[in-house]
Design a protein around this motif. Structure first.
Motif, mmCIF file in Angstrom:
data_model
loop_
_atom_site.group_PDB
_atom_site.id
_atom_site.type_symbol
_atom_site.label_atom_id
_atom_site.label_comp_id
_atom_site.label_asym_id
_atom_site.label_seq_id
_atom_site.Cartn_x
_atom_site.Cartn_y
_atom_site.Cartn_z
ATOM 1 N N UNK A 324 31.564 72.520 -68.348
ATOM 2 C CA UNK A 324 31.494 72.288 -66.775
ATOM 3 C C UNK A 324 32.216 73.504 -66.264
ATOM 4 N N UNK A 325 31.661 74.017 -64.965
ATOM 5 C CA UNK A 325 32.229 75.186 -64.345
ATOM 6 C C UNK A 325 32.580 74.637 -63.128
ATOM 7 N N UNK A 326 33.846 74.906 -62.579
ATOM 8 C CA UNK A 326 34.299 74.583 -61.354
ATOM 9 C C UNK A 326 35.511 75.451 -60.853
ATOM 10 N N UNK A 327 35.639 75.308 -59.498
ATOM 11 C CA UNK A 327 36.725 76.272 -59.044
ATOM 12 C C UNK A 327 37.964 75.475 -59.072
ATOM 13 N N UNK A 328 39.030 76.020 -59.539
ATOM 14 C CA UNK A 328 40.263 75.419 -59.577
ATOM 15 C C UNK A 328 41.152 76.337 -58.556
ATOM 16 N N UNK A 329 41.889 75.346 -58.016
ATOM 17 C CA UNK A 329 42.634 76.153 -56.746
ATOM 18 C C UNK A 329 44.386 75.746 -57.035
ATOM 19 N N UNK A 330 45.153 76.806 -57.114
ATOM 20 C CA UNK A 330 46.609 76.116 -57.147
ATOM 21 C C UNK A 330 47.216 77.367 -56.232
ATOM 22 N N UNK A 331 48.540 76.824 -55.894
ATOM 23 C CA UNK A 331 49.711 77.597 -55.089
ATOM 24 C C UNK A 331 49.973 78.834 -55.742
ATOM 25 N N UNK A 332 49.960 79.916 -54.985
ATOM 26 C CA UNK A 332 50.086 81.184 -55.677
ATOM 27 C C UNK A 332 51.484 81.273 -56.098
ATOM 28 N N UNK A 333 52.456 80.741 -55.218
ATOM 29 C CA UNK A 333 53.884 80.765 -55.796
ATOM 30 C C UNK A 333 54.177 80.166 -56.947
ATOM 31 N N UNK A 334 53.168 79.381 -57.536
ATOM 32 C CA UNK A 334 53.600 78.734 -58.710
ATOM 33 C C UNK A 334 52.840 79.287 -59.991
ATOM 34 N N UNK A 335 52.421 80.531 -59.776
ATOM 35 C CA UNK A 335 51.775 81.045 -60.909
ATOM 36 C C UNK A 335 52.770 81.538 -62.022
ATOM 37 N N UNK A 337 55.694 79.829 -63.060
ATOM 38 C CA UNK A 337 56.216 78.718 -63.749
ATOM 39 C C UNK A 337 55.227 77.581 -64.105
ATOM 40 N N UNK A 338 53.993 77.711 -63.633
ATOM 41 C CA UNK A 338 53.272 76.608 -63.931
ATOM 42 C C UNK A 338 53.358 75.340 -63.497
ATOM 43 N N UNK A 339 54.020 75.336 -62.303
ATOM 44 C CA UNK A 339 54.117 74.099 -61.554
ATOM 45 C C UNK A 339 53.012 73.844 -60.761
ATOM 46 N N UNK A 340 53.092 72.433 -60.510
ATOM 47 C CA UNK A 340 51.843 71.904 -59.536
ATOM 48 C C UNK A 340 52.353 70.669 -58.706
ATOM 49 N N UNK A 341 53.147 71.292 -57.609
ATOM 50 C CA UNK A 341 53.508 70.575 -56.705
ATOM 51 C C UNK A 341 52.539 70.174 -55.640
ATOM 52 N N UNK A 342 52.573 69.186 -55.139
ATOM 53 C CA UNK A 342 51.460 69.026 -53.708
ATOM 54 C C UNK A 342 51.716 69.874 -52.807
ATOM 55 N N UNK A 355 46.714 69.100 -43.819
ATOM 56 C CA UNK A 355 45.939 69.830 -45.006
ATOM 57 C C UNK A 355 46.638 69.421 -46.409
ATOM 58 N N UNK A 356 45.801 69.020 -47.550
ATOM 59 C CA UNK A 356 46.498 68.524 -48.582
ATOM 60 C C UNK A 356 45.884 68.987 -49.784
ATOM 61 N N UNK A 357 46.681 69.176 -50.847
ATOM 62 C CA UNK A 357 46.201 69.760 -51.917
ATOM 63 C C UNK A 357 47.174 69.132 -53.074
ATOM 64 N N UNK A 358 46.608 68.820 -53.990
ATOM 65 C CA UNK A 358 46.889 68.308 -55.386
ATOM 66 C C UNK A 358 46.261 68.814 -56.373
#
Length: 376
Positions: A324-335, A337-342, A355-358
Motif C-alpha cells: 500500500x503506497x500513500x502520502x504520510x504527513x507530519x508536523x515538521x517540528x515533531x521530527x 521526538x516522533x510526537x503526533x499531536x493534532x 484546518x485540522x490534521x491528526x
C-alpha cells in the motif's frame, strides 16, 4: 456524485475530507449541534486513502517513549475508542515490543520506566516468545496491550452514522476555492467530474484533507505550521504460521513493526528505514496527491525482510502479497521526538475556517474537544 440527503446549497458547516477524522467531525457537528452539515470527499468512496493505507494500529502509548504527551493522550483516549467502536477493534493477537541492543534510543530499563509513568501494562515475554528473537540483537521482549482496527468496518460505521445524522455526503467531488461573499457567509467552489463547477454557501469550513491542507485556493489561508510529506510503503504479508498470532514492534530507532491488518486478514510490515520512499517540505504549489499518482512504485520489501530476519529468523518465511503506497504527513517540528499531536488551526483572517490534521485514529477525541471549545 453521491448524496445521502437532499441536494442543498447552504449549510451551517462544510467538512472537506472524507477520511476518519472528517467523517467523525461531520457526525459530531450534526448530532451535537443539530447543524446542517455537508461532507465533501474527492475520492469516489469514504475512507479510502490514509484512513485505509496505514498500519491499522490503535495506540496505547507504547510507540512514543520519546514523546510523553503523545503517549499519555493515547492512554487517555484508548478506553473511549474501544467503547465507541468495539465492532472495529481486533484483539486476536499477542502484542510484543522488543528493545534492540544497539542503535535503540531507549533501553529496556528505560522502556519499563516509561510504561510505568503512563500506567501501561508491561510484562516480560515468556521463554517461548523470547526464543523467537535473536538474543545477540535484542535486549528484552515485553508483552503489552495494543490493538488493531479494521478500517473497512470503520468506513461502514461512517456511512451509516452520516446517514443517520442527516449529513449530506458528496463523493467524487473536489473542493477547489473558498471565498467570502459577506461577513459570516463563505462560498466554496466544488467540482464534480460530470458537471461544471458550482458554489455552495456555508457559515463554517473545516478542512480535514490531511496531506492537502494547503491545496485549497481562493481566500482560504495556508496553515502556519510547517508540514513534511512522505511517500510511504506499507507491505502486506502472510505471516509464517508460528508468528501468525503476533504483532511485533522492534524499537526504538531504525527498526520495524508488524501488525495485523484486519481489512485483508494479512499483516502489515513497516520499516523505519525503508517504508519512507520520498520526502519533501510542503509547498502550496505542489499537490502531494498528484506527486503520489506520478510516483513509480517499486517495493522495498526485499530490503525490509532482509533486515527483519536478522532480529527474528522465522520472518524469512513471510510471504509478500502487495504494498500500500500513500502520502504520510507530519508536523515538521515533531521530527526529532516522533510526537503526533493534532494540528488545529483557526484561520483568523477568514472567520469560520479551521484546518485540522491528526496522525492517529485515537486522537479524534482531542479534535472533538477542540471543536467543542471553539463552538462554545
Amino acid at each position: 456524485m453521491e448524496r445521502t440527503t437532499g441536494d442543498n446549497s447552504s449549510w451551517d458547516a462544510v467538512v472537506i475530507g472524507g477520511g476518519f477524522y472528517g467523517c467523525a467531525i461531520a457526525v459530531f457537528l450534526a448530532r451535537q449541534r443539530n447543524w446542517r452539515v455537508c461532507l465533501v470527499e474527492q475520492e469516489k468512496a469514504l475512507m479510502t486513502r490514509a484512513s485505509y493505507n496505514n498500519q491499522a494500529r490503535v495506540h496505547n502509548g507504547y510507540h512514543y517513549p520519546r514523546s510523553f504527551v503523545t503517549a499519555y493522550r493515547s492512554r487517555i483516549n484508548l478506553p473511549r475508542f474501544l467503547q465507541e467502536w468495539p465492532q472495529a477493534i481486533y484483539k486476536e493477537h499477542l502484542k510484543l515490543y522488543a528493545i534492540a541492543r544497539r542503535n535503540s534510543k531507549v533501553t529496556a530499563r528505560q522502556f519499563i520506566k516509561f510504561c510505568q509513568q503512563i500506567d501501561a501494562r508491561i510484562e516480560n515475554a515468556p521463554p517461548t516468545l523470547l526464543a523467537l528473537f535473536n538474543p545477540k540483537l535484542i535486549e528484552n521482549v515485553f508483552l503489552v496491550d495494543e490493538y488493531a482496527f479494521d478500517s473497512t468496518t470503520l468506513a461502514s460505521w461512517a456511512r451509516q452514522a452520516l446517514s443517520d445524522a442527516g449529513v449530506t455526503v458528496l463523493c467524487g467531488v473536489k473542493a477547489s476555492t473558498v471565498g467570502q461573499d459577506n461577513p459570516g457567509r463563505l462560498s466554496l467552489q466544488i467540482t464534480d467530474q460530470d458537471a461544471a463547477p458550482k458554489n455552495i454557501q456555508t457559515q463554517r469550513i473545516l478542512n480535514c484533507t490531511y496531506s492537502g491542507l494547503n491545496q485549497l485556493g481562493g481566500d482560504f489561508p495556508p496553515i502556519q505550521s510547517k508540514l513534511k510529506h512522505e511517500i510511504t510503503e506499507m507491505a502486506l504479508i502472510q505471516m509464517p504460521s508460528e508468528l501468525a498470532s503476533l504483532g511485533i514492534t522492534v524499537m526504538d530507532g531504525p527498526f520495524f513493526s508488524v501488525m495485523p491488518f484486519p481489512a485483508r486478514q494479512l499483516h502489515t510490515l513497516s520499516h523505519v528505514r525503508y517504508t519512507p520512499h520520498l520526502h519533501w517540505q510542503d509547498q502550496p504549489t505542489l499537490d502531494p496527491y498528484q506527486r503520489l499518482r506520478t510516483y513509480d512504485y517499486q517495493s522495498r520489501f526485499d530490503r525490509m525482510i532482509r533486515d527483519v530476519q536478522r532480529y527474528m529468523p522465522a520472518m524469512a518465511k513471510a510471504q509478500y502479497k502487495e504494498s500500500l503506497f500513500e502520502v504520510k504527513t507530519v508536523l515538521s517540528r515533531n521530527e526529532t521526538d516522533d510526537g503526533r499531536p493534532i494540528l488545529f488551526e483557526r484561520h483568523h483572517t477568514l472567520p469560520g475556517c479551521w484546518s485540522i490534521l491528526g496522525g492517529k485514529v485515537d486522537n479524534i477525541y482531542d479534535v472533538l474537544e477542540k471543536i467543542e471549545d471553539e463552538i462554545r
